[in-house]
Design an enzyme around this catalytic site. Structure first.
Site, PDB file in Angstrom:
ATOM      1  N   ASN A 153       9.096 -45.092  -3.074  1.00 28.68           N
ATOM      2  CA  ASN A 153       8.326 -43.877  -2.792  1.00 28.68           C
ATOM      3  C   ASN A 153       8.745 -42.812  -3.775  1.00 28.68           C
ATOM      4  O   ASN A 153       9.725 -42.093  -3.570  1.00 28.68           O
ATOM      5  CB  ASN A 153       8.552 -43.425  -1.353  1.00 28.68           C
ATOM      6  CG  ASN A 153       7.970 -44.403  -0.365  1.00 28.68           C
ATOM      7  OD1 ASN A 153       6.756 -44.452  -0.174  1.00 28.68           O
ATOM      8  ND2 ASN A 153       8.825 -45.228   0.226  1.00 28.68           N
ATOM      9  N   GLU A 154       8.001 -42.718  -4.855  1.00 34.68           N
ATOM     10  CA  GLU A 154       8.338 -41.826  -5.950  1.00 34.68           C
ATOM     11  C   GLU A 154       7.887 -40.400  -5.610  1.00 34.68           C
ATOM     12  O   GLU A 154       7.147 -40.190  -4.642  1.00 34.68           O
ATOM     13  CB  GLU A 154       7.630 -42.305  -7.232  1.00 34.68           C
ATOM     14  CG  GLU A 154       8.028 -43.700  -7.673  1.00 34.68           C
ATOM     15  CD  GLU A 154       9.433 -43.798  -8.278  1.00 34.68           C
ATOM     16  OE1 GLU A 154      10.239 -42.862  -8.133  1.00 34.68           O
ATOM     17  OE2 GLU A 154       9.726 -44.843  -8.888  1.00 34.68           O
ATOM     18  N   PRO A 155       8.314 -39.410  -6.413  1.00 30.78           N
ATOM     19  CA  PRO A 155       7.834 -38.044  -6.205  1.00 30.78           C
ATOM     20  C   PRO A 155       6.311 -38.032  -6.056  1.00 30.78           C
ATOM     21  O   PRO A 155       5.597 -38.720  -6.790  1.00 30.78           O
ATOM     22  CB  PRO A 155       8.283 -37.332  -7.485  1.00 30.78           C
ATOM     23  CG  PRO A 155       9.542 -38.049  -7.855  1.00 30.78           C
ATOM     24  CD  PRO A 155       9.293 -39.494  -7.516  1.00 30.78           C
TER      25      PRO A 155
END
Ligand code: PGA
Length: 254
Positions: A153-155
């Site tokens: 879950n990236e930025p």
């Protein structure tokens, strides 16, 4: 120590921290066995959990801990990715844990990196449903990436995001480049449980080792809650623990 609702335990080194986490998991597995129930574990890959898996293997070999009643769900897998590839998380989990314990093969769940684009969404919904049908995650292990990602879950990932296909951040791809023999070989996408999937776990244990993680650990614990640092969403949840070595804890305020 607590910070923004998160319990923090700081260990002298990652070896002692890893043993403590594995022993907690072993206690859960045995408690569930005594009740005739399954233990549902959310597992992570990467360098961080390797010591935990080593200790779980030792508990199996030397202390008779059985994994017959364990169901596992891994956080993520690169996309596309063949399970037989050295870089797959299927291969990682086999090498680091599953080949060395007595977990039934049918109890192991890792997102499938071989699917066609057109079936990925349906697959991801089914992954969520399978976790729910198993009774939900009793413990979710997490590492943290330098971007503040948990799972992949990236930025930009929202608090209610569920299992889905995502695009990897460049920092994350650079951190994986050596394992893939060059940045150009690192996949650009992955399937990951969402922040919302992780949030439903009854207990969440985020581990971080070393000075390289000190800055992002500080942000995750003390920073404003924002999609730009997905780990900050953990501040809003109950039952979250950060297990750190001294170096990773080095920049937390007093
Ligand atoms: P690492 O990765 O365990 O290899 O440091 C953690 C992560 O990117 O989540």
């Amino acid at each position: 120590m607590k910070r923004n609702g998160i319990s923090i335990q700081i260990y002298e080194d990652k070896e002692q921290a890893s043993v403590a986490v594995a022993q907690r998991m072993g206690e859960l597995i045995k408690a569930k066995q005594a009740l005739g129930k399954k233990a549902v574990l959310g597992l992570a890959t990467g360098a961080t959990p390797i010591g935990v898996y080593e200790e779980l293997i030792r508990l199996h070999r030397e202390e008779g801990l059985s994994f017959q009643n364990v169901i596992t769900f891994n956080l993520d897998e690169y996309y596309p990715m063949q399970p037989a590839s050295d870089q797959s998380y299927v291969a990682f989990m086999q090498q680091q844990l599953f080949a060395h314990i007595d977990i039934p093969a049918e109890n192991i769940n890792i997102p499938d990196g071989t699917l066609g684009q057109e079936v990925v969404d349906t697959y991801c919904e089914a992954y969520e449903q399978k976790i729910a049908n198993a009774g939900g995650l009793d413990i979710q292990l997490l590492g943290i990436g330098r971007t503040g990602h948990v799972g992949f879950n990236e930025p930009g990932s929202t608090a209610d995001s569920l299992t889905r296909l995502v695009t990897l951040n460049e920092v994350t791809r650079q951190d994986a480049a050596s394992a893939f023999d060059g940045l150009e070989n690192v996949p650009t996408q992955a399937i990951t449980m969402g922040v919302g999937t992780i949030a439903k776990a009854k207990n969440i244990i985020l581990m971080a080792w070393g000075e390289k993680k000190a800055e992002i650990v500080k942000k995750a614990l003390e920073g404003e809650i924002t999609t730009e640092v997905p780990a900050t969403f953990l501040q809003k949840l109950e039952g979250v623990e950060f297990i750190l070595d001294k170096e990773a804890a080095g920049r937390i305020d007093g």
